[in-house]
Write an enzyme that holds these catalytic residues in place. Structure first.
Site: not given
Length: 201
Positions: A72-74
């Protein structure tokens, strides 16, 4: 993946993502992915987040050959400007001062990679957050109470930071904290893992 297979692997060092994944009550391992997070030329910020979520999952899969790996990345966008983690009080104050009375968009990218079959599922879950008009005194008071210097946008929605927010729009409220659990539940189901009937930790 059978019920005797290795547990899930979370390719992240974020304690917020660990806490979120623990809500599903599934056994999982945590691995710190080593990836180059430099954006590619001409790449949009949301595309960067999606690509990095895949790279993180792939990096963890190198040492876990029969697992479901979560990456995951944001990224946080205020108009065309990307906002990162402030790191200190002065930068956090500047961020909140700039954000107050405006809307910002969090793009939370999610990848689920089956390292045995090679199948990859990806999702970009956007969250629009409208920040209330704030006085300097309110910003200072919030920062002294919460010290959210490790959070992009300088606000912890899972804590007092929710008081800074006027409203939010998202198909998955956990996306804002860093791991979209509703989307992940759907992805796991595609891999034969029913979160509700799977043996709990």
């Amino acid at each position: 993946m059978t019920r005797t297979s290795p547990t899930l692997v979370l390719a992240s060092t974020s304690r917020y993502r660990r806490e979120l994944l623990a809500r599903l009550r599934l056994p999982f391992e945590v691995l710190a992915p080593n990836v180059d997070e430099t954006p590619l030329p001409g790449e949009t910020r949301s595309a960067t987040a999606l690509r990095l979520s895949v790279l993180k999952a792939q990096a963890a899969a190198m040492t876990h050959r029969d697992a479901l790996v979560i990456g995951s990345d944001q990224v946080l966008m205020l108009g065309t400007e990307q906002l990162g983690k402030p790191g200190d009080h002065e930068r956090a104050f500047a961020q909140l001062k700039k954000m107050q009375g405006r809307a910002m968009v969090f793009h939370t990218a999610l990848t689920l990679l089956n390292s045995r079959t090679g199948s990859v599922q990806t999702r970009d879950v956007p969250t629009v957050v409208h920040i209330r008009p704030l006085t300097d005194a309110q910003i200072e008071a919030y920062l002294k109470k919460e010290q959210p210097y490790d959070c992009a946008g300088s606000a912890k929605s899972e804590a007092l930071g929710i008081a800074l927010m006027e409203r939010m729009e998202s198909p998955d409220p956990t996306a804002l904290i860093g791991l979209p659990l509703m989307a992940l539940t759907e992805m796991l189901a595609q891999e034969g893992v029913d979160v509700l009937t799977w043996p709990a930790t």
